[in-house]
Design a protein around this motif. Structure first.
Motif, PDB file in Angstrom:
ATOM      1  N   THR A  38       0.845  -1.199   0.000  1.00 23.04           N
ATOM      2  CA  THR A  38       0.000   0.000   0.000  1.00 23.04           C
ATOM      3  C   THR A  38       0.878   1.246   0.000  1.00 23.04           C
ATOM      4  O   THR A  38       1.733   1.401   0.874  1.00 23.04           O
ATOM      5  CB  THR A  38      -0.922   0.029   1.239  1.00 23.04           C
ATOM      6  N   PRO A  39       0.683   2.141  -0.961  1.00 28.03           N
ATOM      7  CA  PRO A  39       1.464   3.384  -0.954  1.00 28.03           C
ATOM      8  C   PRO A  39       1.129   4.222   0.281  1.00 28.03           C
ATOM      9  O   PRO A  39      -0.040   4.408   0.607  1.00 28.03           O
ATOM     10  CB  PRO A  39       0.998   4.096  -2.228  1.00 28.03           C
ATOM     11  N   ALA A  40       2.153   4.665   0.955  1.00 27.41           N
ATOM     12  CA  ALA A  40       1.990   5.502   2.143  1.00 27.41           C
ATOM     13  C   ALA A  40       3.343   6.120   2.466  1.00 27.41           C
ATOM     14  O   ALA A  40       4.383   5.605   2.037  1.00 27.41           O
ATOM     15  CB  ALA A  40       1.493   4.671   3.330  1.00 27.41           C
ATOM     16  N   PRO A  41       3.351   7.207   3.248  1.00 28.98           N
ATOM     17  CA  PRO A  41       4.634   7.769   3.684  1.00 28.98           C
ATOM     18  C   PRO A  41       5.447   6.709   4.449  1.00 28.98           C
ATOM     19  O   PRO A  41       4.881   5.813   5.082  1.00 28.98           O
ATOM     20  CB  PRO A  41       4.210   8.911   4.613  1.00 28.98           C
ATOM     21  N   ALA A  42       6.748   6.805   4.373  1.00 30.92           N
ATOM     22  CA  ALA A  42       7.654   5.803   4.956  1.00 30.92           C
ATOM     23  C   ALA A  42       7.388   5.561   6.434  1.00 30.92           C
ATOM     24  O   ALA A  42       7.435   4.421   6.899  1.00 30.92           O
ATOM     25  CB  ALA A  42       9.105   6.222   4.736  1.00 30.92           C
ATOM     26  N   HIS A  43       7.110   6.621   7.199  1.00 31.36           N
ATOM     27  CA  HIS A  43       6.902   6.423   8.639  1.00 31.36           C
ATOM     28  C   HIS A  43       5.610   5.656   8.921  1.00 31.36           C
ATOM     29  O   HIS A  43       5.499   5.000   9.945  1.00 31.36           O
ATOM     30  CB  HIS A  43       6.941   7.759   9.392  1.00 31.36           C
ATOM     31  N   ILE A  44       4.657   5.689   8.023  1.00 32.63           N
ATOM     32  CA  ILE A  44       3.430   4.907   8.167  1.00 32.63           C
ATOM     33  C   ILE A  44       3.702   3.455   7.788  1.00 32.63           C
ATOM     34  O   ILE A  44       3.336   2.523   8.508  1.00 32.63           O
ATOM     35  CB  ILE A  44       2.294   5.484   7.290  1.00 32.63           C
ATOM     36  N   ARG A  45       4.356   3.250   6.665  1.00 36.59           N
ATOM     37  CA  ARG A  45       4.662   1.886   6.195  1.00 36.59           C
ATOM     38  C   ARG A  45       5.521   1.127   7.205  1.00 36.59           C
ATOM     39  O   ARG A  45       5.362  -0.080   7.371  1.00 36.59           O
ATOM     40  CB  ARG A  45       5.366   1.942   4.844  1.00 36.59           C
ATOM     41  N   ALA A  46       6.411   1.828   7.894  1.00 36.75           N
ATOM     42  CA  ALA A  46       7.330   1.177   8.832  1.00 36.75           C
ATOM     43  C   ALA A  46       6.592   0.493   9.985  1.00 36.75           C
ATOM     44  O   ALA A  46       7.059  -0.516  10.506  1.00 36.75           O
ATOM     45  CB  ALA A  46       8.332   2.187   9.377  1.00 36.75           C
ATOM     46  N   GLY A  47       5.451   1.018  10.370  1.00 35.09           N
ATOM     47  CA  GLY A  47       4.722   0.442  11.496  1.00 35.09           C
ATOM     48  C   GLY A  47       3.445  -0.285  11.112  1.00 35.09           C
ATOM     49  O   GLY A  47       2.700  -0.737  11.984  1.00 35.09           O
ATOM     50  N   ALA A  48       3.208  -0.435   9.832  1.00 34.81           N
ATOM     51  CA  ALA A  48       1.951  -1.043   9.375  1.00 34.81           C
ATOM     52  C   ALA A  48       1.965  -2.556   9.568  1.00 34.81           C
ATOM     53  O   ALA A  48       2.998  -3.206   9.421  1.00 34.81           O
ATOM     54  CB  ALA A  48       1.713  -0.698   7.909  1.00 34.81           C
ATOM     55  N   TYR A  49       0.819  -3.098   9.909  1.00 37.87           N
ATOM     56  CA  TYR A  49       0.660  -4.547  10.005  1.00 37.87           C
ATOM     57  C   TYR A  49      -0.820  -4.890   9.868  1.00 37.87           C
ATOM     58  O   TYR A  49      -1.688  -4.024   9.952  1.00 37.87           O
ATOM     59  CB  TYR A  49       1.218  -5.097  11.325  1.00 37.87           C
ATOM     60  N   ALA A  50      -1.071  -6.158   9.625  1.00 33.48           N
ATOM     61  CA  ALA A  50      -2.440  -6.658   9.547  1.00 33.48           C
ATOM     62  C   ALA A  50      -2.512  -7.968  10.313  1.00 33.48           C
ATOM     63  O   ALA A  50      -1.545  -8.729  10.350  1.00 33.48           O
ATOM     64  CB  ALA A  50      -2.856  -6.870   8.091  1.00 33.48           C
ATOM     65  N   ASP A  51      -3.640  -8.227  10.927  1.00 30.83           N
ATOM     66  CA  ASP A  51      -3.901  -9.498  11.588  1.00 30.83           C
ATOM     67  C   ASP A  51      -4.793 -10.337  10.688  1.00 30.83           C
ATOM     68  O   ASP A  51      -5.659  -9.802   9.994  1.00 30.83           O
ATOM     69  CB  ASP A  51      -4.626  -9.286  12.924  1.00 30.83           C
ATOM     70  N   VAL A  52      -4.612 -11.647  10.739  1.00 29.32           N
ATOM     71  CA  VAL A  52      -5.461 -12.592  10.011  1.00 29.32           C
ATOM     72  C   VAL A  52      -6.099 -13.502  11.056  1.00 29.32           C
ATOM     73  O   VAL A  52      -5.385 -14.162  11.819  1.00 29.32           O
ATOM     74  CB  VAL A  52      -4.630 -13.439   9.018  1.00 29.32           C
ATOM     75  N   ARG A  53      -7.438 -13.502  11.081  1.00 26.50           N
ATOM     76  CA  ARG A  53      -8.146 -14.313  12.078  1.00 26.50           C
ATOM     77  C   ARG A  53      -9.248 -15.126  11.416  1.00 26.50           C
ATOM     78  O   ARG A  53     -10.017 -14.591  10.629  1.00 26.50           O
ATOM     79  CB  ARG A  53      -8.756 -13.423  13.156  1.00 26.50           C
ATOM     80  N   PRO A  54      -9.330 -16.411  11.757  1.00 26.90           N
ATOM     81  CA  PRO A  54     -10.418 -17.227  11.229  1.00 26.90           C
ATOM     82  C   PRO A  54     -11.754 -16.757  11.810  1.00 26.90           C
ATOM     83  O   PRO A  54     -11.824 -16.319  12.957  1.00 26.90           O
ATOM     84  CB  PRO A  54     -10.103 -18.635  11.729  1.00 26.90           C
ATOM     85  N   LEU A  55     -12.795 -16.839  10.997  1.00 28.21           N
ATOM     86  CA  LEU A  55     -14.142 -16.557  11.467  1.00 28.21           C
ATOM     87  C   LEU A  55     -14.779 -17.886  11.871  1.00 28.21           C
ATOM     88  O   LEU A  55     -14.656 -18.883  11.171  1.00 28.21           O
ATOM     89  CB  LEU A  55     -14.979 -15.877  10.385  1.00 28.21           C
ATOM     90  N   MET A  56     -15.461 -17.883  12.976  1.00 26.97           N
ATOM     91  CA  MET A  56     -16.070 -19.103  13.486  1.00 26.97           C
ATOM     92  C   MET A  56     -17.463 -19.294  12.903  1.00 26.97           C
ATOM     93  O   MET A  56     -18.197 -18.325  12.703  1.00 26.97           O
ATOM     94  CB  MET A  56     -16.188 -19.041  15.011  1.00 26.97           C
ATOM     95  N   ASP A  57     -17.804 -20.540  12.670  1.00 29.43           N
ATOM     96  CA  ASP A  57     -19.150 -20.893  12.270  1.00 29.43           C
ATOM     97  C   ASP A  57     -19.923 -21.499  13.433  1.00 29.43           C
ATOM     98  O   ASP A  57     -21.144 -21.461  13.467  1.00 29.43           O
ATOM     99  CB  ASP A  57     -19.139 -21.886  11.103  1.00 29.43           C
TER     100      ASP A  57
END
Length: 141
Positions: free
Chosen positions: A114-133
């Motif tokens: 994702t394009p973003a300023p360097a200081h934003i990209r440096a701390g970016a992360y995403a979590d992946v979580r299963p959805l329960m049925d």
């Protein structure tokens, strides 16, 4: 299997995207446009592959309300955001329907582009979580 991919930000990040002075560089109109174009294309690819169930961006934390119990009175306590004790909040999410967690992780990793300023990209992360049925899935490792 469905997974939720969660991305995070802070009120400071929203302020910078809005061009407000935070002591760090504000986003330029070109940076905002590049991010918007990336997200549109990213979401379109997932939709075309049939993997995207839903995606949403969330409004700034300043527009949030927290509702918590007051155990002494039994009445809810409502607090307007942002919250001093919270640095990061959920900024957006994707629900994807894929073959497994490896594919969901692969999709989440694409957000690193994702394009973003360097200081934003440096701390970016995403979590992946299963959805329960089913409730039983809550207890499974």
């Amino acid at each position: 299997m469905k997974y939720m991919i969660l991305s995070y930000a802070a009120q400071l990040d929203y302020d910078e995207m809005g061009g407000r002075d935070t002591g760090r560089p504000a986003w330029t109109p070109e940076e905002m446009a590049a991010m918007g174009e990336f997200m549109t294309a990213f979401n379109q690819r997932l939709a075309e592959s049939g993997e995207l169930v839903e995606t949403r961006a969330l409004a700034a934390p300043v527009l949030t309300r927290r509702v918590a119990p007051n155990l002494a009175t039994g009445l809810p306590v409502v607090t307007d955001g942002p919250y001093a004790e919270t640095q990061e909040v959920l900024a957006g999410y994707w629900i994807v329907d894929v073959d497994g967690i490896d594919r969901a992780t692969e999709i989440a990793a694409m957000l690193n582009d994702t394009p973003a300023p360097a200081h934003i990209r440096a701390g970016a992360y995403a979590d992946v979580r299963p959805l329960m049925d089913e409730r039983a899935e809550l207890l499974e490792p």
